[in-house]
Design a protein around this motif. Structure first.
Motif, PDB file in Angstrom:
ATOM      1  N   TYR A 189       0.825  -1.211   0.000  1.00  0.00           N
ATOM      2  CA  TYR A 189       0.000   0.000   0.000  1.00  0.00           C
ATOM      3  C   TYR A 189       0.863   1.266   0.000  1.00  0.00           C
ATOM      4  CZ  TYR A 189      -3.046   3.630   1.947  1.00  0.00           C
ATOM      5  OH  TYR A 189      -3.721   4.804   2.184  1.00  0.00           O
ATOM      6  N   GLY A 222      -6.961   0.867   3.326  1.00  0.00           N
ATOM      7  CA  GLY A 222      -6.490   1.939   2.458  1.00  0.00           C
ATOM      8  C   GLY A 222      -6.340   1.500   1.014  1.00  0.00           C
ATOM      9  N   SER A 251     -13.956  -1.303   1.986  1.00  0.00           N
ATOM     10  CA  SER A 251     -13.088  -0.402   2.741  1.00  0.00           C
ATOM     11  C   SER A 251     -13.864   0.325   3.828  1.00  0.00           C
ATOM     12  CB  SER A 251     -12.442   0.607   1.783  1.00  0.00           C
ATOM     13  OG  SER A 251     -11.589   1.486   2.479  1.00  0.00           O
ATOM     14  N   ASN A 256     -12.672   2.801   6.876  1.00  0.00           N
ATOM     15  CA  ASN A 256     -11.958   3.834   6.132  1.00  0.00           C
ATOM     16  C   ASN A 256     -12.885   5.011   5.827  1.00  0.00           C
ATOM     17  OD1 ASN A 256     -11.010   5.122   3.394  1.00  0.00           O
ATOM     18  ND2 ASN A 256      -9.213   4.073   4.209  1.00  0.00           N
TER      19      ASN A 256
END
Length: 285
Positions: A189, A222, A251, A256
């Motif tokens: 990531y 993420g 997510s 998130n």
């Protein structure tokens, strides 16, 4: 006389054999007990990002307040033979606001090669929490962790700025992340973000998307959000609004906030503005 000596020898040998069996049994019991302590320590205090953590141990971002005392108890026992348990003991102490004890545990774990403990100590030196602020020492600790492939060590090393707020050596951080990204979702990531922005080297949307996709397959929040953005715009690969929505939803379910905002924008795409260009409201459907 010969027969008596033979009998005595036999008795002595049998006694030695029994002693050996007893000792072996005690050692086996001790090993099993130690293993049980480590299992409990892992269950309560394992760090999800710790490279030392076994794959079948989930870990938790923080040690739950209700688990702190039990975690300290079992991690302290397991720490006698496990650097992972030492690191986790430090986490439990930190959760209990026993910072000096946490620092002591992390120092011992770092001396035994725990890269996660190195990162924890580096953060403390970088922020001056519990120790005198020492950026040079923080950098050394992050470098040791990064060289060993710890992605948090790499990202923290990149975050140390030379005064202007930019990474001190983004090219070096990118190089170290590439090594860690072979096996680690967080590193995939972080490297994807650098490739997306062209930090520390040329921008490469296709390579960034491939890295996000790898990390997203491991449920990295993420990376799932980034895959949603890339699929929505067709950046670095095919445009697919259905796939984008699915990525955003996964997510968002993992907490998130950017993904939650993206879903809200998709639900309310039309923006009504006043004469000055200020947003008045959104039209939703």
């Amino acid at each position: 006389m010969v027969e008596r000596s033979g009998a005595a020898s036999l008795a002595r040998n049998v006694g030695i054999g029994l002693l050996a069996l007893t000792t072996a049994s005690l050692l086996h019991s001790s090993a099993r007990a130690q293993s049980a302590d480590l299992v409990l320590c892992d269950r309560l205090a394992a760090d999800p990002a710790d490279p030392d953590k076994p794959a079948d141990v989930k870990g938790a971002p923080d040690v739950a307040p209700s688990d702190v005392a039990t975690a300290i108890k079992y991690c302290r026992i397991a720490a006698g033979s496990s650097r992972r348990a030492l690191h986790q003991l430090g986490r439990a102490y930190a959760a209990n606001r026993q910072l000096p004890e946490a620092i002591g545990a992390w120092r011992k774990a770092a001396d035994k090669g725990s890269t996660s403990a190195m990162v924890e100590l580096g953060v403390l030196y970088g922020t001056g929490s519990g120790v005198a602020r020492d950026e040079a020492q923080a950098r050394k600790l992050f470098e040791r962790a990064a060289e060993a492939g710890n992605p948090r060590g790499v990202s923290n090393l990149a975050a140390l700025s030379g005064g202007g707020g930019a990474p001190a050596d983004p090219a070096r951080a990118r190089q170290l992340l590439a090594k860690a990204a072979e096996t680690n979702a967080e590193a995939q990531y972080q490297l994807g973000l650098m490739m997306e922005d062209g930090t520390g080297g040329p921008a490469d949307d296709a390579a960034a998307r491939a890295l996000f996709e790898k990390a997203a397959a491991q449920n990295h929040p993420g990376a799932l959000e980034r895959m949603g953005a890339f699929a929505q715009s067709g950046r670095g690969g095919p445009k697919d609004s259905d796939a984008a929505k699915a990525y955003y939803e996964k997510s968002a379910a993992l907490g998130n906030q950017d993904a939650k905002k993206a879903l809200e924008r998709a639900r309310c795409p039309y923006v009504i503005k006043d004469k000055r260009g200020n947003t008045v409201t959104n039209l939703c459907f």
